[in-house]
Motif scaffolding. Structure first.
Motif, short mmCIF file in Angstrom:
data_model
loop_
_atom_site.label_atom_id
_atom_site.label_comp_id
_atom_site.label_asym_id
_atom_site.label_seq_id
_atom_site.Cartn_x
_atom_site.Cartn_y
_atom_site.Cartn_z
N ALA A 121 0.89 -1.11 -0.06
CA ALA A 121 -0.14 -0.20 0.08
C ALA A 121 0.96 1.39 -0.04
N MET A 122 0.41 2.00 -0.54
CA MET A 122 0.94 3.41 -0.67
C MET A 122 1.08 4.13 0.66
N HIS A 123 2.13 4.98 1.19
CA HIS A 123 2.03 5.50 2.39
C HIS A 123 0.95 6.40 2.59
N PRO A 124 0.42 6.66 3.81
CA PRO A 124 -0.78 7.45 3.96
C PRO A 124 -0.63 8.84 3.58
N ALA A 125 0.72 9.40 3.83
CA ALA A 125 1.07 10.81 3.60
C ALA A 125 0.90 10.95 2.16
N ASP A 126 1.08 10.02 1.17
CA ASP A 126 0.96 9.93 -0.28
C ASP A 126 -0.37 10.14 -0.57
N GLN A 127 -1.24 9.43 0.19
CA GLN A 127 -2.56 9.41 -0.14
C GLN A 127 -3.17 10.74 0.03
N PHE A 128 -2.86 11.45 1.25
CA PHE A 128 -3.37 12.61 1.72
C PHE A 128 -3.17 13.78 0.61
N GLU A 129 -1.89 13.78 0.13
CA GLU A 129 -1.36 14.78 -0.97
C GLU A 129 -1.99 14.43 -2.05
N ALA A 130 -2.23 13.31 -2.51
CA ALA A 130 -3.10 12.81 -3.84
C ALA A 130 -4.48 13.55 -3.81
N PHE A 131 -5.16 13.05 -2.62
CA PHE A 131 -6.56 13.73 -2.63
C PHE A 131 -6.58 15.49 -2.83
N LYS A 132 -5.47 15.87 -2.04
CA LYS A 132 -5.45 17.38 -2.14
C LYS A 132 -4.88 17.70 -3.66
N LYS A 133 -4.17 17.03 -4.31
CA LYS A 133 -3.89 17.16 -5.64
C LYS A 133 -5.18 17.29 -6.61
N LEU A 134 -6.06 16.40 -6.34
CA LEU A 134 -7.49 16.17 -7.21
C LEU A 134 -8.18 17.50 -6.80
N ALA A 135 -8.26 17.67 -5.55
CA ALA A 135 -9.05 18.91 -5.13
C ALA A 135 -8.53 20.33 -5.74
N ASP A 136 -7.28 20.46 -5.96
CA ASP A 136 -6.59 21.63 -6.44
C ASP A 136 -6.66 21.76 -7.77
N ASP A 137 -6.26 20.61 -8.47
CA ASP A 137 -6.07 20.47 -9.96
C ASP A 137 -7.58 20.33 -10.57
#
Length: 632
Positions: A121-137
């Motif tokens: 599994a990906m590191h949870p921090a990567d998931q946090f930042e990936a969700f934020k990227k979806l929200a931003d982009d």
């Protein structure tokens, strides 16, 4: 030297299989079924993006090795269940073609095991930042992201909050120096400067609860009386910021603007105070968050309300109704909104009837303090009289021969002829001697005389004096003891004093008759109360050691056990002594090992930990350890 070359062998080929021709494989290494939440998440992902990885299948064969037309899913059973769920909801066709990978070369059980063992599994921090990227982009909100990934919107909001913690905290989390629970505690606030400040201050105690406390220590919790009274909606309407914790049940959050909250509470209380003053006819009314201690006003006590048989019957019915509601609710069951509302109505009705009655003359010269109680409700403290509002002193006692308790006024005239001052003193001294001798022969009368003097002094009978030289002095303990008013002893004393005050007359000249009318048991109870108010065992500068030794003797005689009255907390004890004294207490009451575990903590953390260890076990500091209450 032989060189081995690693060759990659491609197994399987892509085929298309109708969904209703796919079956679970009996060779699947995963025997624990997928949870409903897992299947829901996969279904949401497939509905939004399709099947990203084709299931791996093999043909089903009968006992003779012939293909049955069905295919067994070796890898991807969760995807099969998710597709079946979408078909059941009529979002896709039951026979929808599914792209699969047919693999008959590898052992189905081995590749199923490999799929579950070697996935990372990906590191949870990567998931946090990936969700934020979806929200931003893409401009997606929490609800849309949640829908596309099959998770709750609350979870997405939490991940988005974690994605914007301080870079220093995120780096510590990635390095394993912070746990997810600790990171969530920091995220209660979005202030990076405060997050870094608290992180740098942490020592041994890094519990999420302690971190959350430090992050919000300059704010007011929603269960504070002021917050309960004002309410979050009214506070926010005035521009106040209400901080909420996305990660725990925060009981309503934290009120960040304490000055605004205090202002709103006092303004609301002032309106309540004016309403009470107008409705009940008091001279003045003041609003305070807590009852002021140094007001210097005299407290006047009202009389108990007269209750006719009809009123008593109504009160009895209300009490039965109250008990029935509580009995119908289990110990761990929460009261319904309707039941809570009914209990509040009954409580208000009982308080209104039991409230002391004050004469109009008292209300015209006295006022009220309106404050908050611990539950955020309004507390009205009635009948305080300022010095300038005191009535004129009563007339001297009139001579009424034969009436019990009435003493003739001292006279310096005999008929129309004045007596010399020296002679008046001479005669009155003889009379005093006779009174002393006579009183010494009547123990019950002596008790009554002492009681009369004590009551005059301790219940603030204005302008009255007794003929016996007993001086009753009571020390205001709230000046020394924090939380005294809400302590077990403080509440008991106040309730008893108010109860007696309601039975006593307002005028001093009526006190003799009132005391005479009491039963012997009532006089003894009142006498004990009055004497108790004169006890002073406070160890302060200038206090006689002999008096303190006498207090120790009294405690032993009474069998005093302070465990029934006091419990050690971080606020009332451990936070107010040195770290060495905290460790000594833990070492003596628990064990050297427990003390060692606390050593190295910062003072606040050590005080709280010691309170958790010792407070509920009845531990007492040496000063409170009486002979009847040895250390726990």
């Amino acid at each position: 030297m032989t060189v081995h070359t690693l060759q990659t062998v491609q197994h399987g080929r892509e085929i298309t299989v109708a969904l209703n021709k796919l079956k679970a494989s009996p060779k699947n290494a995963r025997k624990t079924p997928h949870t409903a939440a897992e299947v829901e998440a996969l279904a949401a992902s497939i509905a939004a993006k399709g099947v990203l990885q084709p299931p791996v299948v093999e043909p089903e064969r009968d006992g003779e090795g012939r293909e049955t037309g069905w295919f067994l899913v070796s890898i991807g059973e969760g995807r099969r269940l998710a597709l079946a769920l979408l078909a059941k909801r009529k979002l896709i066709a039951k026979a929808m073609p599914v792209r699969c990978l047919l693999d008959e070369d590898n052992d189905a059980f081995e590749i199923s095991l490999d799929e579950n063992v070697t996935r990372f599994a990906m590191h949870p921090a990567d998931q946090f930042e990936a969700f934020k990227k979806l929200a931003d982009d893409k401009g997606w909100g929490a609800d849309e992201i949640a829908q596309r990934f099959g998770v709750t919107a609350q979870l997405v909001r939490q991940r988005l909050r974690l994605a914007v913690v301080s870079p220093a905290l995120m780096a510590a989390y990635r390095a394993g120096d912070l746990t997810l629970d600790q990171l969530m505690a920091f995220a209660v606030s979005e202030d990076h400067e405060r997050q870094d400040q608290v992180f740098a201050s942490l020592s041994y105690n890094r519990s999420p609860g302690f971190i959350r406390k430090l992050m919000t220590e300059h704010e007011v919790e929603a269960n504070d009386p002021r917050a309960l009274y004002v309410g979050g909606e009214a506070y926010e309407a005035e521009g106040g910021y209400l901080r909420r914790d996305l990660f725990v049940e925060d009981r309503g959050g934290w009120f960040e603007d304490v000055v605004l909250l205090d202002q709103l509470a006092v303004e609301k209380l002032a309106a309540e105070a004016e309403a009470v003053r107008t409705a009940e006819g008091w001279l003045w009314a003041e609003a305070h968050l807590t009852l002021p201690r140094d007001h210097g006003f005299k407290r006047v006590y009202g009389r108990a309300a007269d209750q006719d048989p009809e009123t008593r019957a109504q009160l009895s019915a209300l009490g039965e109704d109250y008990d029935a509601i509580l009995a119908g609710c289990g110990e761990d069951e929460e009261l319904s909104e309707e039941a809570s509302s009914r209990l509040a109505e009954i409580d208000a009705a009982l308080q209104a009837v039991s409230r002391p009655v004050f004469d109009e003359a008292v209300r015209a010269r006295s006022g009220v303090f309106v404050t908050l109680d611990q539950e955020g409700g309004v507390r009205v403290e009635r009948a305080f009289r300022r010095p300038q509002d005191e009535p004129p002193p009563p007339e001297p006692y009139s001579e009424t021969p034969g009436e019990v308790g009435v003493t003739p006024a001292a006279r310096v005239e005999d008929g129309a002829k004045a007596l010399p001052e020296r002679l008046v003193a001479d005669l009155s001294a003889h009379r005093t001697a006779a009174l002393r001798d006579r009183l010494a022969q009547e123990p019950q009368a002596a008790l009554l005389v002492a009681l009369h003097s004590l009551v005059l002094q301790l219940f603030d009978f204005y302008g009255a004096e007794a003929c016996v030289d007993l001086r009753a002095t009571t020390t205001e303990l709230s000046r020394f003891a924090e939380g005294y008013d809400d302590s077990v002893a403080g509440l008991s004393i106040a309730s008893r004093h108010e109860g007696w005050a309601g039975q006593l007359p307002e005028q001093a000249q009526d006190l003799w008759a009132a005391l005479v009318s009491l039963s012997e048991a009532e006089r003894l109870a009142l006498f004990a109360h009055c004497v108790s108010l004169t006890v002073n065992a406070v160890q302060a500068v200038g206090r006689s050691p002999r008096a303190l030794a006498d207090a120790d003797g009294l405690a032993r005689y009474l069998g005093l056990d302070m465990r029934a009255y006091w419990q050690a907390t971080a606020e009332n004890y451990f936070g107010r002594v040195s770290k060495a004294m905290i460790l000594d207490a833990v070492r003596e009451a628990k064990s050297p090992e427990d003390a060692l575990r606390l050593d190295g903590l910062k003072k606040d953390a050590m005080a709280k930990a010691a309170a958790d260890l010792l407070g509920s076990e009845g531990w007492l500091p040496p000063l409170l350890q009486d002979a009847a209450a040895p250390p726990a």
